[in-house]
Design a protein around this motif. Structure first.
Motif, PDB file in Angstrom:
ATOM      1  N   GLY A 251       0.823  -1.200   0.000  1.00  0.00           N
ATOM      2  CA  GLY A 251       0.000   0.000   0.000  1.00  0.00           C
ATOM      3  C   GLY A 251       0.858   1.253   0.000  1.00  0.00           C
ATOM      4  N   VAL A 252       0.238   2.371  -0.355  1.00  0.00           N
ATOM      5  CA  VAL A 252       0.897   3.670  -0.283  1.00  0.00           C
ATOM      6  C   VAL A 252       0.053   4.587   0.590  1.00  0.00           C
ATOM      7  CG1 VAL A 252       1.395   5.790  -1.566  1.00  0.00           C
ATOM      8  CG2 VAL A 252       2.198   3.607  -2.432  1.00  0.00           C
ATOM      9  N   HIS A 253       0.696   5.123   1.618  1.00  0.00           N
ATOM     10  CA  HIS A 253       0.028   6.130   2.443  1.00  0.00           C
ATOM     11  C   HIS A 253       0.393   7.499   1.905  1.00  0.00           C
ATOM     12  CE1 HIS A 253       0.213   8.906   6.092  1.00  0.00           C
ATOM     13  NE2 HIS A 253      -1.063   8.779   5.778  1.00  0.00           N
ATOM     14  N   MET A 254      -0.609   8.256   1.510  1.00  0.00           N
ATOM     15  CA  MET A 254      -0.406   9.586   0.931  1.00  0.00           C
ATOM     16  C   MET A 254      -0.564  10.630   2.027  1.00  0.00           C
ATOM     17  SD  MET A 254      -2.412   8.570  -2.558  1.00  0.00           S
ATOM     18  CE  MET A 254      -2.783  10.237  -3.053  1.00  0.00           C
ATOM     19  N   CYS A 255       0.580  11.006   2.596  1.00  0.00           N
ATOM     20  CA  CYS A 255       0.605  11.870   3.777  1.00  0.00           C
ATOM     21  C   CYS A 255       0.480  13.340   3.398  1.00  0.00           C
ATOM     22  CB  CYS A 255       1.908  11.630   4.540  1.00  0.00           C
ATOM     23  SG  CYS A 255       2.020  12.558   6.079  1.00  0.00           S
ATOM     24  N   ARG A 256      -0.214  14.092   4.236  1.00  0.00           N
ATOM     25  CA  ARG A 256      -0.362  15.539   4.036  1.00  0.00           C
ATOM     26  C   ARG A 256       0.477  16.340   5.031  1.00  0.00           C
ATOM     27  NH1 ARG A 256      -4.732  17.300   0.983  1.00  0.00           N
ATOM     28  NH2 ARG A 256      -5.769  15.583  -0.093  1.00  0.00           N
ATOM     29  N   GLY A 257       1.341  15.662   5.739  1.00  0.00           N
ATOM     30  CA  GLY A 257       2.186  16.341   6.722  1.00  0.00           C
ATOM     31  C   GLY A 257       1.756  15.988   8.128  1.00  0.00           C
ATOM     32  N   ASN A 258       2.707  15.527   8.939  1.00  0.00           N
ATOM     33  CA  ASN A 258       2.392  15.111  10.307  1.00  0.00           C
ATOM     34  C   ASN A 258       3.628  15.336  11.168  1.00  0.00           C
ATOM     35  OD1 ASN A 258       0.529  13.995  12.180  1.00  0.00           O
ATOM     36  ND2 ASN A 258       1.623  12.045  12.114  1.00  0.00           N
ATOM     37  N   PHE A 259       4.130  16.582  11.111  1.00  0.00           N
ATOM     38  CA  PHE A 259       5.364  16.906  11.814  1.00  0.00           C
ATOM     39  C   PHE A 259       5.069  17.120  13.298  1.00  0.00           C
ATOM     40  CE2 PHE A 259       9.212  19.759  12.377  1.00  0.00           C
ATOM     41  CZ  PHE A 259      10.121  18.731  12.208  1.00  0.00           C
ATOM     42  N   LYS A 260       6.013  17.663  14.033  1.00  0.00           N
ATOM     43  CA  LYS A 260       5.847  17.855  15.467  1.00  0.00           C
ATOM     44  C   LYS A 260       4.520  18.551  15.759  1.00  0.00           C
ATOM     45  CE  LYS A 260      10.824  18.281  16.269  1.00  0.00           C
ATOM     46  NZ  LYS A 260      11.930  19.165  16.714  1.00  0.00           N
ATOM     47  N   ASN A 261       3.807  17.988  16.741  1.00  0.00           N
ATOM     48  CA  ASN A 261       2.490  18.504  17.131  1.00  0.00           C
ATOM     49  C   ASN A 261       1.457  18.404  16.021  1.00  0.00           C
ATOM     50  OD1 ASN A 261       3.231  19.221  19.820  1.00  0.00           O
ATOM     51  ND2 ASN A 261       4.259  21.038  19.005  1.00  0.00           N
ATOM     52  N   GLY A 262       1.700  17.513  15.037  1.00  0.00           N
ATOM     53  CA  GLY A 262       0.707  17.253  14.011  1.00  0.00           C
ATOM     54  C   GLY A 262       0.602  18.309  12.939  1.00  0.00           C
ATOM     55  N   VAL A 263       1.652  19.112  12.750  1.00  0.00           N
ATOM     56  CA  VAL A 263       1.626  20.168  11.730  1.00  0.00           C
ATOM     57  C   VAL A 263       1.448  19.551  10.339  1.00  0.00           C
ATOM     58  CG1 VAL A 263       3.004  21.970  10.600  1.00  0.00           C
ATOM     59  CG2 VAL A 263       3.036  21.734  13.101  1.00  0.00           C
ATOM     60  N   HIS A 264       0.564  20.162   9.521  1.00  0.00           N
ATOM     61  CA  HIS A 264       0.343  19.667   8.161  1.00  0.00           C
ATOM     62  C   HIS A 264       1.014  20.604   7.162  1.00  0.00           C
ATOM     63  CE1 HIS A 264      -2.701  22.842   7.985  1.00  0.00           C
ATOM     64  NE2 HIS A 264      -2.676  22.713   6.675  1.00  0.00           N
ATOM     65  N   CYS A 361      -3.140   9.337   9.741  1.00  0.00           N
ATOM     66  CA  CYS A 361      -1.681   9.229   9.693  1.00  0.00           C
ATOM     67  C   CYS A 361      -1.251   8.548  10.983  1.00  0.00           C
ATOM     68  CB  CYS A 361      -1.043  10.622   9.545  1.00  0.00           C
ATOM     69  SG  CYS A 361       0.688  10.587   8.994  1.00  0.00           S
ATOM     70  N   GLY A 362       0.048   8.510  11.212  1.00  0.00           N
ATOM     71  CA  GLY A 362       0.530   7.912  12.449  1.00  0.00           C
ATOM     72  C   GLY A 362       0.340   8.854  13.630  1.00  0.00           C
ATOM     73  N   PHE A 363       0.553   8.302  14.825  1.00  0.00           N
ATOM     74  CA  PHE A 363       0.478   9.112  16.034  1.00  0.00           C
ATOM     75  C   PHE A 363       1.816   9.785  16.346  1.00  0.00           C
ATOM     76  CE2 PHE A 363      -3.106   6.254  16.588  1.00  0.00           C
ATOM     77  CZ  PHE A 363      -4.065   7.051  17.184  1.00  0.00           C
ATOM     78  N   ALA A 364       2.873   9.337  15.660  1.00  0.00           N
ATOM     79  CA  ALA A 364       4.199   9.880  15.979  1.00  0.00           C
ATOM     80  C   ALA A 364       5.124   9.692  14.784  1.00  0.00           C
ATOM     81  CB  ALA A 364       4.770   9.202  17.221  1.00  0.00           C
TER      82      ALA A 364
END
Length: 384
Positions: A251-264, A361-364
């Motif tokens: 599979g491919v997870h198409m991420c929109r951004g999940n940086f520190k504190n969940g920044v997109h 997305c992931g939690f971390a």
């Protein structure tokens, strides 16, 4: 359907680091403890998150990416031909990429990256040891449910483009570069498969950037052919996944951004890329983030081929607000409506069989994690 991955309820992979591991990671980053002490804490934490996934009823099991500082670690830093550059000038990073644009805006002058300075060769595994550790924690019949996540082959190319990603005396063009990366990825996938892995997820933070009008405008201003670049990144993954065994789910997870504190980092619906991506990308499953209005509506799902699955990321990991079962059911029905509208050949039942749900997305994605507690995480996994 869904007797094998992806299951009706999924999660993207990374999980919160327990407090003890956060403390050990901090000490390690400060060079106050040795790698062996960190590894012991990681072992204990992995056992804990495997139990968590079992307790909430998840069939897919990951190690929570607990051994990584950031989600992309373990691939490029383990390849021969790659050189870590601690302080590369910001001018070698592409400003039109949303998270790079933020670096420019904040006045960042240089950043750490990896440069391809020689021929790419996989001389050691990326994640085999981590897979085999989790393998010891589950029953023999559940080994095939362990999911291994790895970053997309386009990760550094999206930052630096064709001119600053690799030494032009080593690789003449993107095709040569991605072909050798594909050889390395296929070798990793084969070794994981030979050891029992049947579920792999490629985390790609690039595709959703092509949904962002702001990036598209900046690329056009810079004279970059964004459609050709999208084709290049599809090719980059396809050379990694080709000739895979029929019982291996990718599979491919198409991420929109999940940086520190969940920044997109990106906004915009999937409309711009859906037809091409769903039909040309050689994967079985698409993990799509749908936890906010930034992702648009479900209309692009009408382009999903009948032999592929969409995992709808409806449960957010960015804040503690808990979604309800009723809300999730309603949104799944909206997706079914979109998939069957003006398409009499696809029944509602068939559409349902092409859908799963998950966290967006992931939690971390980075070791510090998102602004949720371990109890919030448990509840969100359980509601799925």
């Amino acid at each position: 359907m869904h007797l094998n991955p992806p299951f009706r309820a999924e999660h993207v992979g990374s999980l919160l680091r327990p407090p003890v591991l956060l403390e050990k990671r901090g000490l390690f980053e400060q060079q106050r403890i040795e790698a062996e002490e960190l590894r012991a804490a990681e072992d204990e934490a992995v056992e804990r998150v495997v139990r968590l996934q079992r307790d909430v009823g998840m069939r897919t099991i990951t190690d929570g990416e607990l051994r990584r500082g950031m989600f992309f670690e373990g691939v490029f830093d383990n390849l021969e031909g790659m050189t870590v550059i601690p302080n590369r000038p910001i001018e070698t990073f592409k400003k039109y990429i949303p998270h790079i644009g933020m670096m420019y805006a904040y006045g960042v002058k240089e950043a750490e990256t990896i440069f391809c300075s020689g021929k790419i060769k996989r001389t050691k595994p990326f994640y085999l040891d981590q897979f085999n550790y989790v393998k010891k924690l589950v029953s023999a019949e559940d080994v095939k449910h362990i999911k291994v996540t790895m970053c997309s082959p386009s990760w550094y190319h999206q930052r630096h483009g064709s001119d600053f990603t690799y030494d032009l005396s080593v690789y003449k063009n993107d095709e040569e570069y991605f072909n050798d990366l594909g050889v390395a990825y296929r070798a990793e996938i084969k070794e994981l498969y030979d050891n029992g892995c049947r579920h792999i997820q490629i985390d790609d933070p690039t595709f959703c950037y092509f949904c962002d009008d702001g990036m598209i405008s900046q690329m056009e201003e810079a004279g970059v052919d964004h459609e050709a670049l999208l084709d290049t990144y599809i090719y980059a993954i396809n050379v990694c996944t080709r000739d895979r065994p029929s019982d291996l789910t990718v599979g491919v997870h198409m991420c929109r951004g999940n940086f520190k504190n969940g920044v997109h980092f990106s906004e915009g619906g999937y409309d711009r890329i859906a037809m091409k991506l769903f039909n040309k990308l050689d994967v079985d499953t698409f993990y799509l983030e749908y936890d906010t209005e930034r992702a648009g509506d479900f209309t692009p799902l009408k382009y999903l081929p009948n032999n592929k699955v969409a995992v709808l990321g409806l449960v957010t990991t960015k804040n503690p607000k808990l979604e309800t079962v009723e809300e999730l059911k309603a949104r799944v029905m909206e997706a079914v409506d979109a998939m069957t509208k003006d398409n009499p050949a696809r029944t509602r039942q068939a559409a349902l069989n092409q859908l799963c749900i998950s966290t967006q997305c992931g939690f971390a994605s980075v070791w510090e994690g998102n602004p949720v507690t371990e109890e919030d995480q448990r509840k969100k996994l359980a509601v799925l």
